[in-house]
Design a protein around this motif. Structure first.
Motif, PDB file in Angstrom:
ATOM      1  N   ALA A  38      -9.412  -6.212   7.052  1.00  0.00           N
ATOM      2  CA  ALA A  38      -8.084  -5.850   7.553  1.00  0.00           C
ATOM      3  C   ALA A  38      -7.021  -5.783   6.468  1.00  0.00           C
ATOM      4  N   LEU A  39      -7.079  -6.674   5.496  1.00  0.00           N
ATOM      5  CA  LEU A  39      -6.034  -6.734   4.472  1.00  0.00           C
ATOM      6  C   LEU A  39      -6.538  -6.381   3.081  1.00  0.00           C
ATOM      7  N   GLN A  40      -7.703  -5.751   2.997  1.00  0.00           N
ATOM      8  CA  GLN A  40      -8.231  -5.297   1.710  1.00  0.00           C
ATOM      9  C   GLN A  40      -7.533  -3.997   1.321  1.00  0.00           C
ATOM     10  N   THR A  41      -6.865  -3.987   0.198  1.00  0.00           N
ATOM     11  CA  THR A  41      -6.082  -2.819  -0.221  1.00  0.00           C
ATOM     12  C   THR A  41      -6.936  -1.559  -0.302  1.00  0.00           C
ATOM     13  N   TRP A  42      -8.164  -1.666  -0.785  1.00  0.00           N
ATOM     14  CA  TRP A  42      -9.015  -0.482  -0.915  1.00  0.00           C
ATOM     15  C   TRP A  42      -9.402   0.106   0.445  1.00  0.00           C
ATOM     16  N   ASN A  43      -9.265  -0.659   1.524  1.00  0.00           N
ATOM     17  CA  ASN A  43      -9.617  -0.185   2.864  1.00  0.00           C
ATOM     18  C   ASN A  43      -8.419   0.429   3.591  1.00  0.00           C
ATOM     19  N   LEU A  44      -7.278   0.470   2.964  1.00  0.00           N
ATOM     20  CA  LEU A  44      -6.053   0.945   3.605  1.00  0.00           C
ATOM     21  C   LEU A  44      -5.594   2.248   2.975  1.00  0.00           C
ATOM     22  N   LEU A  45      -5.162   3.174   3.822  1.00  0.00           N
ATOM     23  CA  LEU A  45      -4.806   4.509   3.368  1.00  0.00           C
ATOM     24  C   LEU A  45      -3.534   4.979   4.063  1.00  0.00           C
ATOM     25  N   PRO A  46      -2.471   5.315   3.310  1.00  0.00           N
ATOM     26  CA  PRO A  46      -1.255   5.833   3.944  1.00  0.00           C
ATOM     27  C   PRO A  46      -1.470   7.261   4.455  1.00  0.00           C
ATOM     28  N   LEU A  47      -1.066   7.498   5.698  1.00  0.00           N
ATOM     29  CA  LEU A  47      -1.234   8.811   6.319  1.00  0.00           C
ATOM     30  C   LEU A  47      -0.029   9.162   7.178  1.00  0.00           C
ATOM     31  N   SER A  48       0.131  10.448   7.448  1.00  0.00           N
ATOM     32  CA  SER A  48       1.092  10.891   8.454  1.00  0.00           C
ATOM     33  C   SER A  48       0.416  10.741   9.818  1.00  0.00           C
ATOM     34  N   ALA A  49       1.186  10.848  10.877  1.00  0.00           N
ATOM     35  CA  ALA A  49       0.620  10.734  12.227  1.00  0.00           C
ATOM     36  C   ALA A  49      -0.424  11.831  12.466  1.00  0.00           C
ATOM     37  N   ALA A  50      -0.138  13.042  11.999  1.00  0.00           N
ATOM     38  CA  ALA A  50      -1.076  14.154  12.201  1.00  0.00           C
ATOM     39  C   ALA A  50      -2.402  13.895  11.486  1.00  0.00           C
ATOM     40  N   VAL A  85       0.836  -1.211   0.000  1.00  0.00           N
ATOM     41  CA  VAL A  85       0.000   0.000   0.000  1.00  0.00           C
ATOM     42  C   VAL A  85       0.867   1.255   0.000  1.00  0.00           C
ATOM     43  N   MET A  86       1.932   1.253   0.778  1.00  0.00           N
ATOM     44  CA  MET A  86       2.826   2.420   0.804  1.00  0.00           C
ATOM     45  C   MET A  86       3.435   2.655  -0.585  1.00  0.00           C
ATOM     46  N   ARG A  87       3.880   1.592  -1.238  1.00  0.00           N
ATOM     47  CA  ARG A  87       4.452   1.739  -2.588  1.00  0.00           C
ATOM     48  C   ARG A  87       3.398   2.214  -3.585  1.00  0.00           C
ATOM     49  N   LYS A  88       2.194   1.682  -3.472  1.00  0.00           N
ATOM     50  CA  LYS A  88       1.109   2.054  -4.394  1.00  0.00           C
ATOM     51  C   LYS A  88       0.865   3.566  -4.373  1.00  0.00           C
ATOM     52  N   TYR A  89       0.939   4.158  -3.199  1.00  0.00           N
ATOM     53  CA  TYR A  89       0.668   5.594  -3.047  1.00  0.00           C
ATOM     54  C   TYR A  89       1.939   6.419  -2.896  1.00  0.00           C
ATOM     55  N   ASN A  90       3.090   5.845  -3.264  1.00  0.00           N
ATOM     56  CA  ASN A  90       4.381   6.558  -3.231  1.00  0.00           C
ATOM     57  C   ASN A  90       4.729   7.147  -1.863  1.00  0.00           C
ATOM     58  N   TYR A  91       4.336   6.466  -0.815  1.00  0.00           N
ATOM     59  CA  TYR A  91       4.644   6.899   0.558  1.00  0.00           C
ATOM     60  C   TYR A  91       4.135   8.307   0.850  1.00  0.00           C
ATOM     61  N   GLU A  92       3.041   8.713   0.205  1.00  0.00           N
ATOM     62  CA  GLU A  92       2.476  10.056   0.403  1.00  0.00           C
ATOM     63  C   GLU A  92       1.206   9.983   1.231  1.00  0.00           C
ATOM     64  N   ASP A  93       1.064  10.930   2.133  1.00  0.00           N
ATOM     65  CA  ASP A  93      -0.129  11.072   2.965  1.00  0.00           C
ATOM     66  C   ASP A  93      -1.290  11.457   2.047  1.00  0.00           C
ATOM     67  N   TYR A 129      -5.561  17.981  -0.212  1.00  0.00           N
ATOM     68  CA  TYR A 129      -5.518  19.447  -0.103  1.00  0.00           C
ATOM     69  C   TYR A 129      -4.331  20.055  -0.842  1.00  0.00           C
ATOM     70  N   GLY A 130      -3.672  19.256  -1.692  1.00  0.00           N
ATOM     71  CA  GLY A 130      -2.581  19.777  -2.511  1.00  0.00           C
ATOM     72  C   GLY A 130      -1.230  19.839  -1.817  1.00  0.00           C
ATOM     73  N   ARG A 131      -1.099  19.215  -0.653  1.00  0.00           N
ATOM     74  CA  ARG A 131       0.187  19.224   0.057  1.00  0.00           C
ATOM     75  C   ARG A 131       0.858  17.870  -0.114  1.00  0.00           C
ATOM     76  N   VAL A 132       2.184  17.879  -0.096  1.00  0.00           N
ATOM     77  CA  VAL A 132       2.936  16.630  -0.164  1.00  0.00           C
ATOM     78  C   VAL A 132       3.574  16.402   1.199  1.00  0.00           C
ATOM     79  N   VAL A 133       3.133  15.336   1.874  1.00  0.00           N
ATOM     80  CA  VAL A 133       3.630  14.970   3.199  1.00  0.00           C
ATOM     81  C   VAL A 133       3.934  13.479   3.173  1.00  0.00           C
TER      82      VAL A 133
END
Length: 158
Positions: free
Chosen positions: A110-122, A74-82, A88-92
Motif C-alpha cells: 500500500a505504501l511502497q513508492t514503486w507501487n504508486l502511480l500518479p494518474l488523471s481520472a480518465a 509520489v505526486m512531487r516525485k512525478y511533478n503531478y503528471e499523469d 504517449y507523449g502527452r502532458v496531463v
C-alpha cells in the motif's frame, strides 16, 4: 418509473420498465450513476456487505496521515503528471494515485513508492474494469514494468 438517488446530482428518474438485464448490460440504459450497480445486480455477483466493508476500510486508509504524506511524496516525485499520458507523449495533470498492484490483493504494498502511480481520472479508469475491478491491459503493462520491484520486495521478505 422509479427514482434512484445518486450521490452527486440528487434524484435521477430512471425508467427501467421493459428493460431486460441484457439490455441493461448492453448499455441501452445510459445513466452513468446507476449502470454499474445494475450491471452488477444483473449478473448476480454484487455483495453489499463486502462492498461496504471494503469501502469503510479503504476510506480509513485513504484518510490516514501516512497515506496523505505518501501521496504528496509520489505526486512531487512525478511533478503531478499523469504517467500513463506521459507514456504517449502527452502532458496531463495527475489528480489521483493508482496502486499498480491492487490494494485489495496486496495490502502490504500500500505504501511502497514503486507501487504508486500518479494518474488523471480518465487514465485511472483505464487501469481496471470498474464492474469487476480486474486489472486491464494498461494496468498489466505497468505491473509488468514494475515486476522487478515486486519480485525483489517479496524475495527480501523471505
Amino acid at each position: 418509473m422509479m427514482v434512484v438517488t445518486a450521490a452527486r446530482s440528487g434524484r435521477i428518474p430512471l425508467d427501467t420498465e421493459g428493460s431486460t438485464p441484457t439490455q441493461l448490460l448492453a448499455g441501452r440504459l445510459a445513466n452513468p450513476y446507476i449502470f454499474p450497480l445494475l450491471a452488477c445486480l444483473a449478473v448476480g455477483y454484487f455483495d453489499w456487505r463486502r462492498a461496504m466493508n471494503n469501502r469503510e476500510r479503504n476510506h480509513a486508509f485513504y484518510q490516514s496521515q501516512r497515506w496523505q504524506h505518501k501521496r504528496a511524496v509520489v505526486m512531487r516525485k512525478y511533478n503531478y503528471e499523469d504517467q500513463e499520458a506521459k507514456r504517449y507523449g502527452r502532458v496531463v495533470q495527475a489528480t489521483m494515485i493508482h496502486h499498480i498492484y491492487p490494494l485489495a490483493q496486496y495490502p502490504m504494498l500500500a505504501l511502497q513508492t514503486w507501487n504508486l502511480l500518479p494518474l488523471s481520472a480518465a487514465s485511472h479508469n483505464k487501469m481496471h474494469d470498474r464492474l469487476t475491478d480486474e486489472v486491464t491491459g494498461a494496468g498489466l503493462y505497468w505491473q509488468e514494468k514494475r515486476r522487478h520491484e515486486f519480485v525483489k520486495f517479496f524475495s527480501e521478505k523471505n
